[in-house]
Motif scaffolding. Structure first.
Motif, PDB file in Angstrom:
ATOM      1  N   ASP A  18       0.857  -1.187   0.000  1.00 31.38           N
ATOM      2  CA  ASP A  18       0.000   0.000   0.000  1.00 31.38           C
ATOM      3  C   ASP A  18       0.897   1.242   0.000  1.00 31.38           C
ATOM      4  OD1 ASP A  18      -1.642   2.145   0.559  1.00 31.38           O
ATOM      5  OD2 ASP A  18      -2.627   1.222   2.281  1.00 31.38           O
ATOM      6  N   LYS A  20       0.342   4.304   0.570  1.00 28.96           N
ATOM      7  CA  LYS A  20       0.139   5.184   1.728  1.00 28.96           C
ATOM      8  C   LYS A  20       0.835   4.624   2.966  1.00 28.96           C
ATOM      9  CE  LYS A  20      -4.259   7.215   0.189  1.00 28.96           C
ATOM     10  NZ  LYS A  20      -5.710   7.362   0.489  1.00 28.96           N
ATOM     11  N   ALA A  21       0.709   3.315   3.171  1.00 28.28           N
ATOM     12  CA  ALA A  21       1.380   2.683   4.308  1.00 28.28           C
ATOM     13  C   ALA A  21       2.891   2.815   4.169  1.00 28.28           C
ATOM     14  CB  ALA A  21       0.984   1.214   4.414  1.00 28.28           C
ATOM     15  N   ASN A  25       5.444   4.471   6.840  1.00 29.75           N
ATOM     16  CA  ASN A  25       6.524   3.651   7.391  1.00 29.75           C
ATOM     17  C   ASN A  25       7.895   4.251   7.097  1.00 29.75           C
ATOM     18  OD1 ASN A  25       4.764   1.715   8.434  1.00 29.75           O
ATOM     19  ND2 ASN A  25       4.744   0.525   6.549  1.00 29.75           N
ATOM     20  N   ASN A  35       0.427  -2.880   5.705  1.00 30.28           N
ATOM     21  CA  ASN A  35      -0.265  -2.547   6.948  1.00 30.28           C
ATOM     22  C   ASN A  35       0.002  -3.659   7.975  1.00 30.28           C
ATOM     23  OD1 ASN A  35      -2.913  -3.149   8.613  1.00 30.28           O
ATOM     24  ND2 ASN A  35      -2.924  -0.955   8.180  1.00 30.28           N
ATOM     25  N   LYS A  38      -2.806  -6.158   8.691  1.00 28.90           N
ATOM     26  CA  LYS A  38      -2.960  -7.184   7.651  1.00 28.90           C
ATOM     27  C   LYS A  38      -1.822  -8.202   7.715  1.00 28.90           C
ATOM     28  CE  LYS A  38      -5.583  -4.203   4.527  1.00 28.90           C
ATOM     29  NZ  LYS A  38      -5.638  -3.522   3.208  1.00 28.90           N
TER      30      LYS A  38
END
Length: 223
Positions: A18, A20-21, A25, A35, A38
């Motif tokens: 992802d 955005k993740a 990070n 994530n 997940k």
């Protein structure tokens, strides 16, 4: 999901990527885009698989290494294996999970703590300090607490970031857990001012040792 192949797991990890993740990070020094919720769900499905954990670690991929630490059998690693893994673990989250999820549960933890504590590599030394902080809180017998405070007093101010953070945590833990050393821990923290201006979100406790110590002691006394 016993018997799942490395290729299958790596394909599933790639599907969890992802952007955005990853952006979040990377701001914390972690080069992956999965994530963590997940990732934990995937680990729960895979269950404990030590050989798969070793294969995942060997990829060098950060998300794969984090998953490895969730599906490994901590007591199955030997001392040299954990030592090598720590020296390869350069991203903060992998380093933190390795220490907390594998090393602390391994029978070689105390031996590694002593070896890492004085290691010339500050990232390795920070793991030794993290394990020492664990003992300060849970098994302080045999530790030289005044000696630890001496090292913090002389070295924390100029220590590299990750080692400084670990030393500061140890300083705070000594002050929280050991009233006979609390005044000195507070005095060292006030004088060195390490993390005094660290941005702390509302509702969270500052990592500045004097504030941290006072807050934790206050909570315990109010119970």
């Amino acid at each position: 999901m016993a018997g799942t192949t490395l290729a299958e797991v790596m394909t599933e990890l790639a599907g969890l990527e992802d952007p955005k993740a990853r952006a979040v990070n990377e701001r914390h020094g972690d080069d992956h885009g999965v994530n963590l919720g997940k990732l934990r769900a995937l680990a729960k499905r895979l269950r404990t698989q030590q050989e798969l954990a070793r294969q995942l670690w060997a990829t060098g991929d950060t998300a794969a290494r984090l998953l490895a630490l969730l599906v490994c059998r901590p007591k199955a690693f030997d001392r040299d294996e954990l030592d090598a893994m720590l020296r390869e673990a350069r991203t903060p989250k992998v380093h933190d999970w390795l220490v907390n999820y594998a090393v602390k549960k391994n029978p070689h933890a105390e031996e590694l703590r002593q070896a890492w504590f004085t290691d010339p590599d500050p990232v390795v030394a920070s793991a030794g300090w993290a394990l020492t902080t664990e003992r300060v809180a849970k098994k302080p017998e045999g530790l030289d607490l005044p000696g630890l405070l001496d090292v913090v007093e002389s070295e924390m101010k100029d220590a590299p970031d990750r080692l400084q953070w670990a030393m500061n945590h140890c300083l705070a833990q000594i002050g929280i857990e050991h009233p006979e050393h609390r005044a000195r821990a507070l005095e060292i923290g006030e004088r060195l001012e390490v993390l005094k201006d660290y941005p702390t979100p509302p509702g969270c406790t500052s990592p500045f040792a004097p504030v941290w110590i006072d807050e934790m002691v206050r909570r315990r006394e109010s119970v």
